[in-house]
Scaffold this active site. Structure first.
Site, PDB file in Angstrom:
ATOM      1  N   CYS A   1       0.825  -1.211   0.000  1.00 30.51           N
ATOM      2  CA  CYS A   1       0.000   0.000   0.000  1.00 30.51           C
ATOM      3  C   CYS A   1       0.858   1.260   0.000  1.00 30.51           C
ATOM      4  O   CYS A   1       0.332   2.378  -0.064  1.00 30.51           O
ATOM      5  CB  CYS A   1      -0.919   0.033   1.215  1.00 30.51           C
ATOM      6  SG  CYS A   1      -1.993  -1.391   1.340  1.00 30.51           S
TER       7      CYS A   1
ATOM      8  N   CYS B   1      -2.800   8.856   6.005  1.00 35.33           N
ATOM      9  CA  CYS B   1      -1.529   8.880   6.745  1.00 35.33           C
ATOM     10  C   CYS B   1      -1.795   9.130   8.230  1.00 35.33           C
ATOM     11  O   CYS B   1      -1.156   8.535   9.098  1.00 35.33           O
ATOM     12  CB  CYS B   1      -0.608   9.987   6.223  1.00 35.33           C
ATOM     13  SG  CYS B   1      -0.137   9.769   4.503  1.00 35.33           S
TER      14      CYS B   1
END
Lengths: 407, 129
Positions: free
Chosen positions: B37, B106
């Site tokens: 990812c 994030c």
């Protein structure tokens, strides 16, 4: 000599206009501003003459038989659209099958996808680990319904050069048209529409030190004569294939850019290959786990696409922010998907995220190569020191054996 | 994409990069994300007897925003009680770093990393008893 920052190493995205090109374009903005379609006065004749001279120069670069085979467009995206849709529409009674590859530019892939919605059948050929289409796969995919094969000359991400000549032999034998998106390769690697039996080719000025906003489509006029349905309706310019007033200054610049490529391209390629190899060897000898993506042998001289394992591409670009490069990392795209080209090579998503594309060009210097390689080596080491993956690798952990918690 | 000054600051001068001994019973380790990812964070905490996070370290494979999110997370949790650290939300990180929508994942990863490190610490403590 002091290095001027930032350094441009993204010549696959675009190129600066060569000063010699600008000089030749300038009079056509004001002094010789005529419309090339004005047949009744000197202003128009002057413009038309300049446009035809450009056709000749561009035709020579790809070995067209006649300057009439060059149709001007707004750029390669338009050229790809006209070539594929135009041929599909004209030859629809003959067949409805098109063959292309999975690593083509989106201007080709998305055009093909649209045609699929309209009832055409498209075969998307895979590529090997080297990033090349196997001509045998083309041969196997050809059917009685195939009307067009579209394979690019050189890939924009990994720079791999496709076996167009071999594919051209097959398509000619079967009487199927061959289109090539030649944008990245023309002038940089051999491209000869006669020798390679190419029937249509898309090209653009801004990838060869000409201006943006002007492209061309080579359309073969004999053996066979290629027909297509125009996708832009209007005044019937460009022998009915592309209506719209011609961008005369842009076309003049395109012609000059092609002329320079014709005269200097080969020598330039040798110089770029030397610098590319210097960069590659420096990176390879100072860093472990560096992987070149795609064939080194069949590759644009100015392209180096490498994956620095355990370092994410966007973080890398941020760390070397004084150097303009590109990455196949998902983080550089809105889709959060890594590059489809690298995936097609079977590179693996983690290495696709770690890829950096260096594009060298006419104004790249040895000093820049040395500066960039030192900087990259330093930053890769720095980022690896903060990478949990690198630490695990160093501890001898097989990253593939870890149960990752995807999010 | 333009980065905020805070993201650039953390990415260029990351705080608390490093490794704590994961065998230490007072150390909790969180490893979240996946290489495929494009981001993996490892966040570690060292907790004192009175439940205060004495030290925090991270290593991150990911983009500048991922590095900045984890760097900020370690900075925030140091000196906090475990329960206080647990209350940090990804939206706090988004606001502090001015993360654009495409980078919100994030901050989610950083929150997960904190929670995962705390869970690991608690599991170790429970096993000790």
């Amino acid at each position: 000599m002091a290095i001027k920052l930032p350094i441009f190493m993204d010549y696959h995205s675009t190129t600066p206009v060569d000063p010699r090109v600008i000089e030749e374009m300038l009079p056509y903005f004001n002094e010789k501003f005529g419309n090339a379609a004005s047949r009744s006065h000197a202003f128009g004749w002057t413009a038309e003459e300049a446009v035809d001279y450009s056709r000749e120069r561009i035709g020579k670069l790809i070995n067209a038989q006649s300057e009439k085979e060059i149709v001007f467009t707004s750029g390669a995206t338009e050229s790809n659209n006209v070539a594929i849709k135009g041929v599909a529409e004209f030859y629809k009674d003959k067949g409805n099958h098109i063959i292309t590859s999975v690593i083509e530019h989106k201007a080709v892939l998305d055009t093909c996808k649209r045609l699929e919605k309209e009832g055409y059948e498209v075969t998307y050929l895979g590529v090997g680990k080297d990033g090349r289409v196997d001509p045998d796969d083309v041969k196997k995919a050809l059917t009685d319904k195939t009307i067009l094969v579209s394979i690019m000359l050189a890939n924009n991400e990994i720079g791999t050069v496709q076996p167009i000549e071999e594919i051209g032999k097959l398509t000619r034998e079967r009487g199927v048209l061959l289109h090539s998106d030649a944008v990245q390769g023309v002038g940089k690697v051999p491209f000869d529409v006669q020798k390679m039996n190419v029937d249509l080719a898309s090209i653009t000025a801004h990838k060869m030190y000409g201006p943006k906003g002007v492209g061309g489509l080579y359309v073969r006029r004999s053996k066979p004569r290629v027909r297509l349905v125009a996708q832009m309706d209007g005044g019937g310019h460009e022998r009915g294939m592309r209506s719209g007033t011609l961008n005369v200054p842009g076309i003049v610049g395109f012609g000059k850019a092609a002329d320079i490529m014709m005269k200097e391209g080969k020598e330039e390629g040798v110089r770029l290959l030397g610098m590319r190899e210097r960069l590659r060897k420096k990176l390879d000898s100072s860093l472990e786990e560096v992987f070149v993506n795609g064939s080194l042998e069949h590759r644009l001289p100015g392209n180096l696409n490498v994956s620095f394992a355990f370092v994410e591409g966007e973080a890398m670009m941020m760390a070397i922010k004084d150097v303009a490069v590109s990455s196949g990392s998902a983080c550089t795209s809105a889709s959060l998907e890594p590059s489809y080209v690298l995936r097609a090579l079977g590179v693996g998503d983690e290495l696709a995220h770690s890829s950096i594309r260096f594009g060298l060009g006419r104004y790249t210097t040895e000093e820049e190569i040395d500066f960039v390689s030192d900087l990259v080596i330093d930053k890769v080491k720095h980022l690896r020191n903060m990478s949990p993956l690198y630490e695990m690798y160093k501890d001898g952990i097989d990253l593939k054996s870890v149960q990752w918690v995807a999010h | 994409m333009a980065y905020s000054d805070k993201v650039i600051d953390h990415a260029e001068n990351p705080r608390n990069v490093g490794t704590l001994d994961k065998e230490d019973p007072t150390v909790g380790t969180g490893l979240v994300g996946a290489p495929a990812c494009g981001d993996v964070m490892r966040l570690q905490i060292k907790v004192s007897d009175d439940g205060v996070i004495q030290d925090a370290k991270f290593k991150t494979f990911g983009c500048g925003s991922a590095i900045a999110s984890s760097s900020l997370a370690t900075e925030w949790i140091k000196g906090k009680k475990v329960e206080e650290a647990e209350a940090i939300k990804n939206s706090d990180i988004v606001n502090e770093l001015n993360l654009p929508p495409v980078k919100i994942h994030c901050s989610v990863l950083a929150e997960d990393a904190i929670k995962s490190a705390i869970a690991d610490y608690r599991a170790k403590q429970a096993a000790k008893r």
